[in-house]
Structures are given as C-alpha cells and as structure tokens.
Design an enzyme around this catalytic site. Structure first.
Site, PDB file in Angstrom:
ATOM      1  CG  ASN A  53       7.058 -14.533  17.092  1.00  0.00           C
ATOM      2  OD1 ASN A  53       6.323 -15.030  15.959  1.00  0.00           O
ATOM      3  ND2 ASN A  53       7.780 -15.382  17.557  1.00  0.00           N
ATOM      4  CG  ASP A 230      -4.329 -38.070  15.971  1.00  0.00           C
ATOM      5  OD1 ASP A 230      -4.845 -37.243  15.136  1.00  0.00           O
ATOM      6  OD2 ASP A 230      -3.431 -38.480  15.936  1.00  0.00           O
ATOM      7  CD  GLU A 283      -8.457 -38.480  13.259  1.00  0.00           C
ATOM      8  OE1 GLU A 283      -7.646 -38.897  13.776  1.00  0.00           O
ATOM      9  OE2 GLU A 283      -8.277 -37.938  12.116  1.00  0.00           O
TER      10      GLU A 283
HETATM   11  C1  NOJ Z   1      -5.081 -37.442  12.325  1.00  0.00           C
HETATM   12  C2  NOJ Z   1      -4.722 -35.998  12.309  1.00  0.00           C
HETATM   13  O1  NOJ Z   1      -5.577 -35.175  12.109  1.00  0.00           O
HETATM   14  C3  NOJ Z   1      -3.828 -35.623  11.033  1.00  0.00           C
HETATM   15  O2  NOJ Z   1      -3.570 -34.465  10.570  1.00  0.00           O
HETATM   16  C4  NOJ Z   1      -2.539 -36.552  11.210  1.00  0.00           C
HETATM   17  O3  NOJ Z   1      -1.719 -36.497  10.097  1.00  0.00           O
HETATM   18  C5  NOJ Z   1      -2.767 -38.032  11.657  1.00  0.00           C
HETATM   19  N1  NOJ Z   1      -3.875 -38.206  12.558  1.00  0.00           N
HETATM   20  C6  NOJ Z   1      -1.820 -38.550  12.063  1.00  0.00           C
HETATM   21  O4  NOJ Z   1      -1.421 -38.089  13.435  1.00  0.00           O
HETATM   22 CA    CA Z   2       4.761 -16.652  15.316  1.00  0.00          CA
END
Ligand code: NOJ
Ligand code: CA
Length: 594
Positions: A53, A230, A283
């Site tokens: 958009n 995460d 992660e």
């Molecule tokens: C890991 C994420 O990949 C990163 O981008 C983020 O800043 C930290 N966790 C906190 O959520």
């Molecule tokens: Ca957009």
C-alpha cells in the site's frame, strides 16, 4: 578388492545455456516423515519484504504478492518475524496483543489469506512467538502496573529496591543499563531482560503459561505450522535474585539465563504443539554442543529445530572451524539446523566477503549451509547477495541497540533494509518512502536483474534448493567428511542407497589441490556427473584436482559409496549406516511421484 573408479564427467552444465540446470520441482514431502526435516525455511522480516500500500513499510499482502517468487525459489516454509500489534520499540518484539495483526501489516483476514495462498504453493507459515516479555503497552502489563493488588500484578516480576534508588540486584539489560525499571506509581521495580519497554513475564505464574499457550492454540487453529521461539533461554530467573558474577570484567548471566525451568515450559509447549503436528524452531544461542543438545530434550520432547548459532557465528572462512561445528552437531546424534544469518546479525555478504570475491563467497556460503545434512534457515535477501547498509549518523539510527551503543555498535538497521526486487526506484519495494534506506548496489543486486543472469547468486541458490529437493542424497543422505585434515577444502559425501553426492568447497582465496581416491567409497560402479559448480572448467579427475579460489563443486554418483571412511578420517562422523532408518524415509518423502 575395490575397483578403481571410472570417473566419467558428464557435464550437465550446458542445459538451457545456463550455468545452473533448470528442472521441475517435485511436490513437498509426503507423510512419511515430518515435513520440516530437510526443509528450507525462509525468514521474512515483514517491514522489509514487500509494501502493498506504498506507506514505505512492508505488509502481509506484500508477502502474499511474492509467494510465486518464493515457490519458484524452492522454499518449504516462511517464518514471519512478529507482525502483531506493537508500539515497535523493538520492531515487533514488543507485542501489545498476541492474537491480532498490527494494522500497519494488515488484518487477520489478510493473514488467513496469506496462509491459504501459501498452502496452495506448498509453503507453510511459521510465526514468531515472543514468550519472554510483552510490550509495556500490552493490557496485561497496563493492568499489572496499575496497582500492587491488580489481578495481573503477579504476571510480571515486581520487586522492592534494595534501598532508595537501588534496584533489587546487579542484573544488566541486554539493551544496556539496569535490568530493573522503577515504577513511580506502585513504588516497585519491574524486571526486563531486554528494553525497559519489554517487561518480562513471570513464567512461575501458571496463569501466564495458560495465557501464552492459548495464544499458541489461537494461531495453530488458524493454520500456522509452527513457531520460531524468541529468546527461549531467558524465561526464568533465580527466585532469590542473586547478583550475577563478573568474569574478566564481564557480567555472566548466571542467574537470569539458561535456568533449568526453561526446559519444563518447552516440554509442555512441545506437547501442546505435537497435538497440532506443529514444529518449534528455537532462537537458541549456546556456548557449546552440550547446551544445544539440551534444547532438543532428552527424549525428543522439546524443540525439534534449535538453531545452531555456533555454526552461524564462525565468522571466518576457515575449513577447520566450520568442520568442527559440523562434526559437533553430527556426532551429537541430533538433527542439525543450519543458519548463517538473521535480522540480528550482520549479513553474511559482509561477514564472509573479502571485498574482492564477495559474490563467489556468497555462493560458497550458500553451498555450505544448503548441502549439509539438516534443516536450513535462510534470511530474506541472502539469495541475491544483499549486504548491510549501516547508518552513518546517529540521528538516522532506528534500532534501540544502535542508539544505545553508537558508534561502537551501529545496530541492526543495516541488515533489515528492504528486499531488492528490481532496478526500479526503491528497488521495487515501495512507491512510497522506504522505512530504511536501500543501498545503491540494489541496481545490480536485485531479483529481476539476477533472474536474467545465469551466473547470478540468485540462480545459484535456486539450483541448490532444487538439488535438495530432487536428489535423495541431499534429502536423506548421511554425511561423511572425506578429509578431516584438509586446512582449506571442506569435502564431504552425502549418500543414500545407490545415490550419493560429493560436495567440495574451497574456503581459501588460493587454488587448492584436492586429491580424492573415490575408490575408497566404492564410487567405481557408478557414473559421476557434475550437479553444480562455480568453476568454468570443473576438474575431471578428483585424484589430481585443483579447486579455484572459493570454488564450489558438487558431483553426483549413481552407485552406492561404501561405509568405510578413509584411513585418515579418525575423527569422521558415524558410519553411513548409522541413520539408515531416517535415510530411507527421507528419500521416500522427497522422491518425485512416480
Ligand atoms: C531476539 C530477537 O531476534 C531480537 O530481534 C529481539 O530484539 C530480542 N529477541 C528481544 O525480543
Ligand atoms: Ca505497507
């Protein structure tokens, strides 16, 4: 006695006048084994992928408009970094509502459409689950901070200070300063591993677990195939809040990182996810293979795909260093998850490039992480050789990490710039003003231009992904290091049944000799052909070969290699039969329908 190999080079390179052969793509994995084994998951940073958009920010309809591209590229799944409502203090990793879509990205209906459109192309959708913390604007936290007796006070970690102006302990936030922020209204501190705008949830409270597990169910019921988890190492903190120790002047997060309780939650989340046939991608930053192994769970009952960041951070083109990481995960008995970069790391083009052979090195790195045994996670733009575009002035920095530590750390804006689709203005990403500036190199490093160039990084990636899909040796084959002592060349066999592939990668900037007696692997019986190479004149005899600087040579052989590694391969990984059961199911799963 083993027969001498008849090393016949049938060059497949000339097909369609392209360096990289074009063939049909088989349908995705059958039901014989989980789809995510051998899958390539493509990380999409939604702000930067495609803007439908023209407000300068990518969105879900933008991603949907590029699904044909992703299908043709050959990825099996996309992982979308957080697109939930968020004040964007940490660009989505500060979630204010877990069961909705941020209006800047679209609506839930757009999301459902994306999942449906992706499914038609055999692409699964993974979301990003921010378990450790919420936004300080999340209604849960607003309630929590409203009074000491609020219903959700205990959903977060509140403590008295040690004294006036003194936080409860010495813990330091990953984003700088104390990990405790004073709340003037309720006169207590709250804890945040990351930014002050990202208060940590209290996972010791069962109500928190229930609320978050309901979030997982909400998305699974909408067709999400799994989550990238995460910051899984930071869910729990020491009950008594002991001060962290210092080692060599640096704080070690002994009491707020990697606590055993994390694994209890992961097991419960896995059990919930199994009910939906979903996959968890972690992660998982770890210091050693023992720590990484723990994330799989002792009984395959935690994260199926914990990412190996020890491999991702080798940060130098060293055959012995990469070999060490590959051997570690191979000999751990776990399923490897290879990744070379993401939205928190400088792009691989910058980290591994030598300034002279960067494109060649981009192909070398691709061939490395995409031909090994395991699942691969690929960051958007790697396939076209995108490079970092770091800010040069503090006033241009958007990432809080960059603002905190400027100019020592320029932050993560540089690796998050818009996808380069074409040579049109703004790289074809938007007709508006892109939220981050696009490097001038986009005029040659973009999808449209590279698709037309048979020797481009993009066509190399496409050829690699096609190999993974079509050749059972890549899909399910075992891994055998051909010469564990070679300081420059990584050379390994992938083999399954009567199909095998040999990958030789020169990680140095000089021509390097390769002397490989293929009869040791009983390659004598079969016909050898080049599957993919970056060498204009690939070697015709691997007993006396020389690989160009940073060369990639991938050969296939029809005919089963033997189980016995060469005599020198004392530290070689387990013999070929070791994973025989997996090999057969994987190969079946990947074979094109007959
Ligand atoms: C890991 C994420 O990949 C990163 O981008 C983020 O800043 C930290 N966790 C906190 O959520
Ligand atoms: Ca957009």
């Amino acid at each position: 006695m083993m027969s001498r190999p008849r090393f016949v080079l049938a060059l497949f390179l000339a097909v369609c006048g392209s360096l990289y052969p074009q063939t049909s793509v088989p349908s995705p994995a059958s039901s014989h084994q989980p789809w995510w084994r051998n899958a390539v998951t493509y990380e999409v940073y939604p702000r930067s992928f495609a803007d439908s958009n023209n407000d300068g920010i990518g969105d879900l309809n933008g991603i949907a408009s590029k699904l044909d591209y992703l299908e043709a590229l050959g990825v099996d799944a996309i992982w979308i970094t957080p697109c939930f409502p968020s004040p964007q203090k940490d660009f989505g990793y500060d979630v204010s509502d877990y069961t909705s879509i941020d209006p800047m990205y679209g609506t839930l209906a757009d999301f459902d459409n994306l999942v449906q459109q992706a499914r038609r192309r055999h692409i699964r959708v993974l979301m990003d689950f921010v378990l450790n913390h919420t936004s300080d604007q999340n209604p849960w936290f607003l309630d929590s901070r409203s009074s000491r007796t609020s219903a959700r006070r205990n959903w977060y970690i509140w403590r008295n200070g040690k004294g006036p102006g003194q936080p409860p302990n010495n813990w330091i936030s990953d984003f700088g300063g104390s990990a405790w922020t004073w709340d003037a209204k309720t006169r207590q501190y709250y804890y945040h591993y990351f930014e002050a705008a990202q208060p940590d949830l209290n996972w010791r409270n069962p109500a928190v677990e229930k609320a978050m597990f309901d979030v997982a169910r909400f998305w699974y019921n909408r067709g999400v195939a799994g989550f990238r988890l995460d910051a899984v190492d930071t869910l729990f903190e020491d009950r008594k809040l002991h001060n962290n120790p210092y080692v060599n002047g640096e704080m070690v997060n002994k009491y707020n990182d990697n606590l055993p309780q994390n694994h209890v939650v992961l097991r419960r989340l896995r059990s919930l996810s199994d009910g939906y046939g979903a996959v968890l991608l972690g992660e998982t930053w770890t210091d050693n293979i023992g720590q990484l192994k723990q994330y799989y769970g002792g009984h395959d009952d935690e994260i199926q795909l914990p990412m190996d960041f020890m491999f991702a951070t080798v940060n130098t083109l060293s055959a012995p260093k990469f070999r060490h990481q590959i051997d570690s995960i191979e000999s751990s008995g776990e399923w490897p998850v290879f990744v070379i970069t993401n939205h928190d790391m400088e792009r691989s083009y910058n980290r591994y490039g030598d300034g002279v052979h960067n494109d060649q090195i981009a192909k070398l790195m691709a061939a490395l992480y995409l031909t090994l045994r395991g699942t691969a996670v690929m960051y958007y733009g790697e396939e076209i050789g995108m490079r970092n575009n770091d800010p040069t002035r503090l006033q241009d920095v958007l990432d809080p990490l960059g603002r905190m530590d400027w100019p020592k750390n320029k932050g993560r804006d540089g690796e998050r710039t818009p996808m380069q689709w074409s040579a049109a203005p703004n790289a074809g990403f938007t007709a508006g003003k892109p939220w981050l500036p696009i490097p001038a190199s986009y005029s040659t490093y973009n999808v449209a231009t590279e698709l037309r160039d048979p020797g481009s990084i993009l066509n190399f990636y496409k050829a690699l992904l096609r190999l993974r899909q079509e050749n059972p040796a890549f899909a399910g084959g075992n891994y055998l290091d051909c010469d564990p002592s070679d300081p420059n060349i990584l050379c390994f066999l992938r083999s399954y049944g009567d199909r095998s592939a040999l990958v030789a990668l020169n990680l140095s900037n000089r021509p390097q000799p390769l002397s490989l007696d293929l009869s040791r692997y009983e390659w004598g019986a079969g016909k050898v052909s080049v599957l993919l190479t970056t060498m204009p004149q690939p070697p015709t005899d691997l007993r006396h070969a020389v690989l160009d600087p940073f060369a990639v040579v991938i050969l296939q052989c029809q005919g089963s290699p033997s189980a016995s590694p060469p005599a020198s391969a004392s530290s070689a990984p387990p013999p070929l039969q070791e994973h025989a059961h997996f090999a057969s199911t994987a190969a079946e799963a990947r074979l094109p329908p007959s």
